[in-house]
Enzyme design. Structure first.
Site, PDB file in Angstrom:
ATOM      1  N   ASN A  38      42.114  59.405  33.314  1.00 35.31           N
ATOM      2  CA  ASN A  38      42.197  58.213  32.549  1.00 35.31           C
ATOM      3  C   ASN A  38      43.583  57.637  32.514  1.00 35.31           C
ATOM      4  O   ASN A  38      43.945  56.318  32.354  1.00 35.31           O
ATOM      5  CB  ASN A  38      41.779  58.196  31.155  1.00 35.31           C
ATOM      6  CG  ASN A  38      41.800  57.132  30.218  1.00 35.31           C
ATOM      7  OD1 ASN A  38      41.629  55.953  30.280  1.00 35.31           O
ATOM      8  ND2 ASN A  38      42.849  57.166  29.220  1.00 35.31           N
ATOM      9  N   TYR A  43      49.667  46.715  39.602  1.00 37.71           N
ATOM     10  CA  TYR A  43      48.549  47.411  39.026  1.00 37.71           C
ATOM     11  C   TYR A  43      47.335  47.290  39.872  1.00 37.71           C
ATOM     12  O   TYR A  43      46.562  48.266  40.242  1.00 37.71           O
ATOM     13  CB  TYR A  43      48.334  46.973  37.411  1.00 37.71           C
ATOM     14  CG  TYR A  43      47.201  47.538  36.905  1.00 37.71           C
ATOM     15  CD1 TYR A  43      47.218  48.871  36.207  1.00 37.71           C
ATOM     16  CD2 TYR A  43      45.962  46.995  36.772  1.00 37.71           C
ATOM     17  CE1 TYR A  43      46.282  49.492  35.552  1.00 37.71           C
ATOM     18  CE2 TYR A  43      44.883  47.406  36.164  1.00 37.71           C
ATOM     19  CZ  TYR A  43      44.855  48.798  35.593  1.00 37.71           C
ATOM     20  OH  TYR A  43      44.014  49.268  34.858  1.00 37.71           O
ATOM     21  N   LYS A  70      45.019  50.331  41.853  1.00 35.25           N
ATOM     22  CA  LYS A  70      43.345  50.469  41.828  1.00 35.25           C
ATOM     23  C   LYS A  70      42.817  50.384  43.011  1.00 35.25           C
ATOM     24  O   LYS A  70      41.691  50.766  43.310  1.00 35.25           O
ATOM     25  CB  LYS A  70      43.235  49.690  40.560  1.00 35.25           C
ATOM     26  CG  LYS A  70      43.532  49.720  39.134  1.00 35.25           C
ATOM     27  CD  LYS A  70      43.279  51.354  38.816  1.00 35.25           C
ATOM     28  CE  LYS A  70      43.857  51.428  37.403  1.00 35.25           C
ATOM     29  NZ  LYS A  70      43.368  52.778  36.885  1.00 35.25           N
TER      30      LYS A  70
END
Length: 332
Positions: A112, A204, A208
């Site tokens: 996470n 970001y 991902k």
């Protein structure tokens, strides 16, 4: 983007994790802390809070154990804080070595921890920080702990789990949108380490996208008989992640969050759905909320498939310097 996000149903009743051990990275606040809470409420026996700031981790531990729902459902739970600085390979390996020395089973690994900032920064090994924290270190943790996850599956007769906190934002990666394509002869990791490729509002998303490319390639080489691996996106969630933004962006973002962001409780439902509810059909898949989806259209293009294979090979080269690469993880 719709003004409001779709509603999400609570987890089904009857989930009991008694006797299981989980690791949750980035567990000192936000979604990570909520994940730990919901695991504890479902009677999990042991949870490791893997955090960069041990003092904050201990504060989260104290608060979690004081929750009435935890006292009622799981008064004997073992909750331990361990240091994990995911921007540093050495810290990752200290963490995994310490965990393996103390534990003979691992049932659930929830990756996470992550960052999303606007400033470009390099970590000590020369990689861009988002790529190191959100991608490379997560692969290293996976490879270091995969033997124990396999052994636990053999022992219990049930698959263990690895789930990554992903994001729909991978759809707007600078690479996927063609804003900063790979140059001829350029490596994928080299591309993202380069200052020329840095697009602040897309980095970001870039990180991902790499996570998902790795997961989609992994499913071609490793089935989910022993370890089910997937990724999920909880949507926009009301956490402090936007606190790192400059004030002129933070204020409008906070307004948007006030209108459409989900609570951390709902994000926890989505996380635990990926981690303990969905079955083998989710192996190597990406879930938006609770639904398996395809991922960015870019991934299926010839360029996307080329990048996926390049990234796989480069990741093997990168991590073979640090850990034993399993036999199934062959170059393509």
């Amino acid at each position: 983007m719709p003004i409001l996000q779709a509603s999400v149903t609570p987890l089904p009743g009857g989930i009991c994790l008694r006797g299981q051990t989980a690791i949750v990275t980035g567990a000192s606040n936000g979604i990570g802390t909520e994940i730990v809470l919901q695991l504890l409420e479902r009677e999990i026996s042991t949870v490791i809070l893997a955090v960069r700031n041990v003092a904050r981790g201990e504060a989260a531990r104290t608060a979690l154990l004081a929750r009435p729902s935890v006292k009622k459902a799981n008064p004997k739970a073992v909750l331990k804080v361990m240091e994990l600085e995911v921007e540093d390979y050495a810290s990752v390996q200290r963490f995994t070595k310490a965990f393996l020395a103390e534990h003979s089973e691992l049932h659930l690994l929830m990756l996470n921890a992550g960052i999303g900032v606007l400033k470009r920064d390099l970590v000590s090994n020369g990689h861009e920080k988002h790529i190191q924290v959100n991608y490379l270190s997560n692969v290293l943790i996976t490879l270091e702990l995969l033997p124990l996850l396999n052994a636990t599956a053999d022992k219990t007769g049930k698959p263990t789990r690895i789930t990554w906190t992903g994001s729909r934002m991978h759809n707007v990666s600078a690479l996927a949108k063609g804003k900063v394509p790979l140059k001829p002869g350029e490596s994928v990791l080299g591309h993202f380490d380069s200052e020329d490729s840095y697009v602040a509002f897309a980095r970001y998303a870039d990180s991902k996208l790499l996570c998902l490319l790795f997961l989609f390639e992994l499913r071609k080489h490793l089935n989910g008989d022993k370890v089910i691996q997937n990724s999920y996106c909880p949507g926009m969630v009301n956490t402090g992640m936007s606190d790192v933004l400059p004030i002129y962006l933070r204020l409008p973002m906070n307004l948007v969050k006030a209108i459409r962001a989900r609570s951390v409780e709902v994000a926890g439902w989505i996380a635990l759905n990926a981690a303990v509810v969905v079955g083998p059909e989710s192996h190597g898949q990406f879930l938006e909320d609770k639904n398996i989806v395809e991922g960015s259209p870019f991934i299926k293009t010839a360029e996307g498939q080329k990048v996926q294979k390049m990234l796989w090979n480069e990741t093997i080269d990168e991590l073979s310097k640090l850990t034993t690469i399993p036999g199934w993880m062959k170059k393509v």
